[in-house]
Design a protein around this motif. Sequence first.
Motif, mmCIF file in Angstrom:
data_model
loop_
_atom_site.group_PDB
_atom_site.id
_atom_site.type_symbol
_atom_site.label_atom_id
_atom_site.label_comp_id
_atom_site.label_asym_id
_atom_site.label_seq_id
_atom_site.Cartn_x
_atom_site.Cartn_y
_atom_site.Cartn_z
ATOM 1 N N VAL A 42 0.840 -1.203 0.000
ATOM 2 C CA VAL A 42 0.000 0.000 0.000
ATOM 3 C C VAL A 42 0.879 1.259 0.000
ATOM 4 N N SER A 43 1.938 1.200 0.796
ATOM 5 C CA SER A 43 2.804 2.375 0.941
ATOM 6 C C SER A 43 3.616 2.681 -0.324
ATOM 7 N N GLU A 44 3.650 1.745 -1.269
ATOM 8 C CA GLU A 44 4.477 1.943 -2.470
ATOM 9 C C GLU A 44 3.706 2.540 -3.648
ATOM 10 N N VAL A 45 2.365 2.583 -3.527
ATOM 11 C CA VAL A 45 1.548 2.976 -4.679
ATOM 12 C C VAL A 45 1.834 4.416 -5.105
ATOM 13 N N GLU A 46 1.889 5.308 -4.132
ATOM 14 C CA GLU A 46 2.074 6.728 -4.470
ATOM 15 C C GLU A 46 3.400 6.959 -5.195
ATOM 16 N N SER A 47 4.457 6.373 -4.676
ATOM 17 C CA SER A 47 5.762 6.590 -5.329
ATOM 18 C C SER A 47 5.786 5.943 -6.714
ATOM 19 N N LYS A 48 5.066 4.830 -6.841
ATOM 20 C CA LYS A 48 4.996 4.178 -8.168
ATOM 21 C C LYS A 48 4.296 5.101 -9.167
ATOM 22 N N ILE A 49 3.210 5.722 -8.708
ATOM 23 C CA ILE A 49 2.472 6.636 -9.595
ATOM 24 C C ILE A 49 3.332 7.848 -9.950
ATOM 25 N N ILE A 50 4.036 8.371 -8.959
ATOM 26 C CA ILE A 50 4.891 9.547 -9.222
ATOM 27 C C ILE A 50 5.946 9.217 -10.285
ATOM 28 N N SER A 51 6.563 8.027 -10.160
ATOM 29 C CA SER A 51 7.592 7.675 -11.152
ATOM 30 C C SER A 51 6.971 7.384 -12.524
ATOM 31 N N GLY B 48 -10.174 1.864 -9.238
ATOM 32 C CA GLY B 48 -10.906 0.595 -9.316
ATOM 33 C C GLY B 48 -11.500 0.159 -7.985
ATOM 34 N N ILE B 49 -11.923 1.115 -7.167
ATOM 35 C CA ILE B 49 -12.515 0.815 -5.843
ATOM 36 C C ILE B 49 -13.629 -0.221 -6.022
ATOM 37 N N ASN B 50 -13.534 -1.331 -5.256
ATOM 38 C CA ASN B 50 -14.574 -2.355 -5.429
ATOM 39 C C ASN B 50 -15.289 -2.715 -4.124
ATOM 40 N N GLY B 51 -15.022 -1.951 -3.073
ATOM 41 C CA GLY B 51 -15.764 -2.161 -1.830
ATOM 42 C C GLY B 51 -15.233 -3.278 -0.951
ATOM 43 N N ASP B 52 -14.042 -3.797 -1.276
ATOM 44 C CA ASP B 52 -13.454 -4.833 -0.429
ATOM 45 C C ASP B 52 -12.584 -4.137 0.618
ATOM 46 N N MET B 53 -13.046 -4.122 1.867
ATOM 47 C CA MET B 53 -12.344 -3.367 2.913
ATOM 48 C C MET B 53 -10.912 -3.855 3.115
ATOM 49 N N GLU B 54 -10.637 -5.091 2.700
ATOM 50 C CA GLU B 54 -9.283 -5.620 2.862
ATOM 51 C C GLU B 54 -8.285 -4.983 1.897
ATOM 52 N N PHE B 55 -8.793 -4.564 0.716
ATOM 53 C CA PHE B 55 -7.858 -4.110 -0.326
ATOM 54 C C PHE B 55 -8.120 -2.703 -0.864
ATOM 55 N N ASP B 56 -9.213 -2.066 -0.459
ATOM 56 C CA ASP B 56 -9.462 -0.702 -0.947
ATOM 57 C C ASP B 56 -8.507 0.317 -0.330
ATOM 58 N N ASN B 57 -7.710 -0.107 0.657
ATOM 59 C CA ASN B 57 -6.689 0.782 1.231
ATOM 60 C C ASN B 57 -5.694 1.254 0.177
ATOM 61 N N TYR B 58 -5.501 0.416 -0.834
ATOM 62 C CA TYR B 58 -4.589 0.816 -1.920
ATOM 63 C C TYR B 58 -5.075 2.121 -2.552
ATOM 64 N N TYR B 59 -6.398 2.215 -2.729
ATOM 65 C CA TYR B 59 -6.954 3.420 -3.348
ATOM 66 C C TYR B 59 -6.992 4.573 -2.341
ATOM 67 N N LYS B 60 -7.368 4.214 -1.114
ATOM 68 C CA LYS B 60 -7.468 5.238 -0.068
ATOM 69 C C LYS B 60 -6.115 5.912 0.150
ATOM 70 N N SER B 61 -5.040 5.122 0.041
ATOM 71 C CA SER B 61 -3.696 5.663 0.303
ATOM 72 C C SER B 61 -3.357 6.820 -0.642
ATOM 73 N N ILE B 62 -3.917 6.793 -1.859
ATOM 74 C CA ILE B 62 -3.604 7.903 -2.785
ATOM 75 C C ILE B 62 -4.736 8.933 -2.838
ATOM 76 N N SER B 63 -5.975 8.477 -2.605
ATOM 77 C CA SER B 63 -7.090 9.436 -2.685
ATOM 78 C C SER B 63 -7.051 10.420 -1.515
ATOM 79 N N GLU B 64 -6.414 10.003 -0.390
ATOM 80 C CA GLU B 64 -6.347 10.892 0.774
ATOM 81 C C GLU B 64 -5.018 11.643 0.847
#
Lengths: 85, 354
Positions: free
Chosen positions: B237-246, B264-280
């Motif tokens: 989760v912590s790597e998504v933002e830097s991946k997008i920046i590069s 691609g938010i799909n409502g799975d609380m286990e994995f939507d953190n990936y999206y939340k990490s960049i949307s916030e």
Amino acid sequence: MEALKQELKEKIIAVLNLEDIAVADINDTDALFGDGLGLDSIDALELIVLLDKDYGIKLTDPKEGKHIFQSIDTMSSYIAANRTK
Amino acid sequence: MGKTYINGIGCVSAQKTFDTVFLEEAVLNESLNVLPLELPTYKDYISPIAARRMSKAVKNGIVASTIAMKEAHVDTFDAIITGTGMGCIEDSDKFLKAIIDNNEEFLTPTSFIQSTHNTVGAQIALGMTCKAYNFTYVNAAVSFESAVFDAKMQIDADESKTILVGGIDEMTDYTQRLFKLAGFIKNDEEGSFPILNSKSKGTVFSEGATFFVLENKKSTSTYVEIVDIEMVNSLEVSEVESKIISFLKQNNLEVSDVDAVVLGINGDMEFDNYYKSISESAFKNTPQVYYKHLSGEYNTASAFGLFVGSKIIKAQQIPDILKANAITKSEIKHLLLYNQYRGIDHSFTLISKC
């Protein structure tokens, strides 16, 4: 024999997914392939499996198929004479 | 190096995405955990005699590709490239069930012929007697992106000028039961299945087919340019933002240049953190779009995402039903799509107005 013809038509429609065709649309003497129902070589394979599975008839000579699958009349006659199920 | 333009789009999904402009008839249904398809009239696109052996996936693929070709005024291709996570699973199920039920005897050819993953691409090619490059990628949630990546490389290298690319997946009753057992689909007993800010595991599933005509030249029907696409199998989760920046940096862009982000938010609380990490964080001041509440999840749902992104740029408008936040921009020039499924198969797609 009439019951067998009816059963055969129902099975052909179901097995070959002929969604727009009803039993009443198939005449006993209509050609199944070519200009009649318009079946093709894949349908022929499906019909061979149908004979084996439902009537216990194994077709080994491809030349036989040409005559047997001419129409519902020819198919039902062959099934009535050779069925083991 | 050539440029890749989307010049035609066709989509069959849980929404009425055919015979409409852009989701103006979209309906949010939060009472189902498996969304049914909005079916086109297949007879308008496929002769009944040809359609009788085709599964849903094949029929939907043919309808979607026909719509895309018609819009782009194209009837021949240098390549047909498809992506599918599960292929023609309906016929695979039928064939395997027949093997078991009949004790490995009486195997009929139809479901076997139709059960391969390449059936959709093959049937499209057969229908138009296209003998060009025909390839299907089966790479789970990046199947569609793999197909786009291949197409873009061919156009970039000037090996192809016009390519049909699509993503197709179908859902069956049996697959649905297995997915529910595995917890991939939200529990029936929840009763209501909202996607945004969901507090439960699993997601809402569906199926669909989305096709794109990609060309090396702009036309009157052009939607967007596909600038870049990248896939990463595994990320924290912590790597998504830097991946997008590069990813943006290699395209001479910064986060602030992105005018909308399609998640691609799909409502799975286990994995939507990936999206939340960049949307916030990185994209907190960027218009955010989500779409799986309308399309449902499936391995190639990201093709629906590209459909949404392309339509947004062409219309220069984000329909309210797609908005994940209230931020707006006067012009949407660069749009980033980010998708992942269950923490793997991350994809980043950059499209731009042209």
